[in-house]
Scaffold this active site. Structure first.
Site, PDB file in Angstrom:
ATOM      1  CE  LYS A 117      70.513  16.957  32.687  1.00 29.71           C
ATOM      2  NZ  LYS A 117      70.483  18.112  31.773  1.00 29.71           N
ATOM      3  CG  ASN A 118      68.862  20.519  34.646  1.00 24.97           C
ATOM      4  OD1 ASN A 118      69.620  19.974  33.844  1.00 24.97           O
ATOM      5  ND2 ASN A 118      67.541  20.425  34.571  1.00 24.97           N
ATOM      6  NE  ARG A 137      69.635  20.654  22.869  1.00 20.87           N
ATOM      7  CZ  ARG A 137      69.871  20.522  21.583  1.00 20.87           C
ATOM      8  NH1 ARG A 137      69.705  21.544  20.775  1.00 20.87           N
ATOM      9  NH2 ARG A 137      70.265  19.382  21.095  1.00 20.87           N
ATOM     10  CG  ASP A 139      66.165  19.561  22.723  1.00 25.82           C
ATOM     11  OD1 ASP A 139      64.978  19.937  22.643  1.00 25.82           O
ATOM     12  OD2 ASP A 139      66.817  19.612  23.764  1.00 25.82           O
ATOM     13  CG  ASP A 145      63.197  18.442  33.336  1.00 24.41           C
ATOM     14  OD1 ASP A 145      62.808  18.726  32.189  1.00 24.41           O
ATOM     15  OD2 ASP A 145      64.255  18.896  33.809  1.00 24.41           O
TER      16      ASP A 145
HETATM   17  C1  UD1 Z   1      66.130  24.077  31.968  1.00 18.77           C
HETATM   18  C2  UD1 Z   1      66.499  22.633  32.273  1.00 18.77           C
HETATM   19  C3  UD1 Z   1      65.433  21.687  31.764  1.00 18.77           C
HETATM   20  C4  UD1 Z   1      64.078  22.077  32.321  1.00 18.77           C
HETATM   21  C5  UD1 Z   1      63.793  23.545  32.032  1.00 18.77           C
HETATM   22  C6  UD1 Z   1      62.490  24.026  32.665  1.00 18.77           C
HETATM   23  C7  UD1 Z   1      68.909  22.692  32.209  1.00 18.77           C
HETATM   24  C8  UD1 Z   1      70.158  22.248  31.542  1.00 18.77           C
HETATM   25  N1  UD1 Z   1      67.765  22.325  31.646  1.00 18.77           N
HETATM   26  O1  UD1 Z   1      66.120  24.198  30.551  1.00 18.77           O
HETATM   27  O2  UD1 Z   1      65.770  20.357  32.176  1.00 18.77           O
HETATM   28  O3  UD1 Z   1      63.095  21.273  31.692  1.00 18.77           O
HETATM   29  O4  UD1 Z   1      64.850  24.369  32.536  1.00 18.77           O
HETATM   30  O5  UD1 Z   1      62.471  23.749  34.002  1.00 18.77           O
HETATM   31  O6  UD1 Z   1      68.945  23.352  33.237  1.00 18.77           O
HETATM   32  N2  UD1 Z   1      62.495  29.985  25.932  1.00 18.77           N
HETATM   33  C9  UD1 Z   1      62.394  30.900  24.890  1.00 18.77           C
HETATM   34  N3  UD1 Z   1      63.338  31.885  24.799  1.00 18.77           N
HETATM   35  C10 UD1 Z   1      64.385  31.996  25.659  1.00 18.77           C
HETATM   36  C11 UD1 Z   1      64.488  31.052  26.723  1.00 18.77           C
HETATM   37  C12 UD1 Z   1      63.528  30.056  26.829  1.00 18.77           C
HETATM   38  O7  UD1 Z   1      61.476  30.830  24.099  1.00 18.77           O
HETATM   39  O8  UD1 Z   1      65.221  32.898  25.498  1.00 18.77           O
HETATM   40  C13 UD1 Z   1      61.472  28.924  26.053  1.00 18.77           C
HETATM   41  C14 UD1 Z   1      62.042  27.531  25.792  1.00 18.77           C
HETATM   42  O9  UD1 Z   1      62.048  27.218  24.416  1.00 18.77           O
HETATM   43  C15 UD1 Z   1      61.076  26.671  26.572  1.00 18.77           C
HETATM   44  C16 UD1 Z   1      60.695  27.557  27.775  1.00 18.77           C
HETATM   45  O10 UD1 Z   1      61.024  28.881  27.391  1.00 18.77           O
HETATM   46  O11 UD1 Z   1      59.928  26.406  25.828  1.00 18.77           O
HETATM   47  C17 UD1 Z   1      61.427  27.211  29.051  1.00 18.77           C
HETATM   48  O12 UD1 Z   1      62.805  27.232  28.841  1.00 18.77           O
HETATM   49  P1  UD1 Z   1      63.872  27.437  30.009  1.00 18.77           P
HETATM   50  O13 UD1 Z   1      63.180  27.626  31.316  1.00 18.77           O
HETATM   51  O14 UD1 Z   1      64.838  28.466  29.562  1.00 18.77           O
HETATM   52  O15 UD1 Z   1      64.563  26.006  30.045  1.00 18.77           O
HETATM   53  P2  UD1 Z   1      66.086  25.646  29.875  1.00 18.77           P
HETATM   54  O16 UD1 Z   1      66.924  26.576  30.681  1.00 18.77           O
HETATM   55  O17 UD1 Z   1      66.409  25.426  28.430  1.00 18.77           O
END
Ligand code: UD1
Length: 437
Positions: free
Chosen positions: A26-27, A108, A132, A321
């Site tokens: 999915k991701n 998201r 979320d 995850d």
């Molecule tokens: C993606 C995955 C999710 C997985 C995560 C980490 C998808 C759709 N989702 O989420 O299932 O758990 O990677 O492996 O692919 N953060 C900030 N600022 C930013 C970007 C991120 O503070 O600009 C923080 C987020 O709030 C979080 C952490 O960094 O606490 C990790 O986020 P990120 O790696 O970006 O995860 P996602 O891409 O949202």
């Protein structure tokens, strides 16, 4: 809303037995769909999972001007073994550049259209996703990186608005944290920027590698794929492609945890053991038997496993995850486990639901201490997100009595036919329609 009802007699009482098939991630698929925006013409993504999030991303791409066909074999033949389908995306020369809140709030991962839209249209307005159940999920690193590439970026009326007059310019980017989403957005922006870019402290997840491979097939020039330093040489134009989505390591990992929690023997066809090294090693050390095959792996468990500690980290660390599954397993293992969550601050909401099943869990900040008990006890609980929901279903199999997991639509967002596949392994799991729940 639908619920899942699990009826069980505790771990090993009704061992799971059989084979599951893991489709595309999915991701990854959602980001590959967003990446198709980078090239006018028809791109085809194969091995796309049959889940609601794909439908929502398809809807968003249509809103941006694309024609999208989602074709799932199960729609035509419900007995088909394949759980994955094909998405064909016809991308016009002129794209719309606004992603509205009503779609972004349902998914998201929609933020992944930001980079491609700025690169293609030189402007984008994408709704800010908001928080979320697993955390606040900021996009500050996405915005800071786009600014480095020359865009003017602001938040206006709940939308992230990015504009760049003469096109993006290559730059040296450093991420404070190897964010998956920020790495993807900045990569998709940099491939069409003028000149060279470097993304340092980039995420290295297999889904990032998959995106890089699709971009390279489209004509992008990227070096350092799979490492934390991505070097990109911008090109003028990319071409549409046919691409096969990487296998879903989180779904494969979920099926590795299933027999560990409930007992039994499950063969995970299509699962890539190399993407789950740390997870499978932990299960092995805890007492599970694991064998690798050409096209997957098998996990067998016929006794209570020993507890193990978990620290979630970006890849190749323990995936956040899969943390709820590790906690569910620790709740019925022999001993005490310390679980540290470093990626999403609110993921421990799950611990309160697990405690309703009789788990002995104490959380303090981003640490949880889980003392294993021999048996959980069935209870009504609520799925707050995809992974927590699936972990509660598996925990229900380690409980005596009936567990109902409400808001099971979250589980359907990440797992094609989760209840049905578990029933195929011999578990007593059924869907309850709205009126019964
Ligand atoms: C993606 C995955 C999710 C997985 C995560 C980490 C998808 C759709 N989702 O989420 O299932 O758990 O990677 O492996 O692919 N953060 C900030 N600022 C930013 C970007 C991120 O503070 O600009 C923080 C987020 O709030 C979080 C952490 O960094 O606490 C990790 O986020 P990120 O790696 O970006 O995860 P996602 O891409 O949202």
């Amino acid at each position: 809303m639908e619920s899942f009802q699990i009826t069980a007699d505790g771990p090993q009482a009704r061992p799971l037995e059989g084979t599951v098939h893991v489709g595309g991630a999915k991701n990854s698929a959602l980001k590959l769909m967003a990446a198709s925006l980078l090239a006018p013409g028809i791109s085809t993504i194969h091995n796309v999972p049959d889940i609601l999030d794909v439908t929502v991303m398809a809807e968003l791409l249509r809103r941006l001007g694309c024609t999208v066909d989602v074709d799932h074999p199960l729609d035509a033949d419900p007995t088909a073994e394949l759980t994955s389908g094909i998405v064909r995306i016809a991308v016009p020369e002129e794209l719309a550049w606004e992603a509205p809140y009503e779609l972004v709030r349902r998914l998201r991962a929609s933020i992944a259209v930001l980079g491609p839209l700025v690169a293609r249209c030189h402007r984008a307005s994408v709704a800010l996703p908001g928080g979320d159940a697993i955390g606040s999920r900021g996009v500050d690193m996405h915005m800071a990186g786009l600014r480095e590439l020359g865009a003017e970026v602001r938040v206006e009326h709940g939308q992230v608005v990015a504009e760049v007059r003469d096109g993006l310019k290559g730059a040296a980017l450093w991420l404070d944290f190897p964010s998956v989403g920020a790495t993807e957005n900045l990569l998709m922006a940099a491939v069409l920027a003028t000149g060279s870019s470097v993304i340092d402290n980039a995420a290295r997840e297999p889904e990032i590698v998959d995106l890089c491979e699709m971009l390279v097939a489209m004509g992008a020039r990227i070096e350092g794929i799979g490492s934390s330093t991505l070097r990109v040489e911008g090109v003028d134009r990319l071409n549409p492609v046919d691409h096969v989505t990487v296998s879903d390591r989180i779904v494969a990992g979920t099926w590795a945890f299933a027999p560990a929690i409930a007992g039994g023997r499950v063969t995970v066809k299509g699962g890539v053991a190399a993407h789950l090294d740390l997870v499978l090693d932990k299960l092995l050390d805890a007492g599970a038997e694991i064998s690798s095959e050409a096209d997957g792996f098998t996990v067998s468990v016929d006794k209570r496993l020993r507890s193990f500690d978990v620290v979630t980290l970006p890849f190749p660390g323990f995936p956040t995850d899969l943390q709820p599954f590790a906690m569910a397993l620790a709740s019925v293992s022999d001993g005490t486990a310390m679980i540290t969550e470093n990626v999403f601050e609110s993921r421990f909401m799950f611990a309160q639901e697990l405690a309703r099943l009789g788990a002995d869990v104490h959380t303090d900040g981003h640490h949880a201490v889980v003392r294993g008990v021999p048996l959980l006890s069935g209870a009504p609980v609520v799925a707050h997100d995809i992974r927590a929901g699936a972990a509660l279903v598996l925990a229900g199999l380690a409980g005596k009595g009936v567990t109902t997991v409400a808001e099971s639509h979250h589980i359907d967002r990440g797992y094609p036919s989760f209840a049905e596949v578990l029933a195929g392994l011999g578990a007593d799991v059924v869907r309850l329609p709205d009126s019964v729940a």
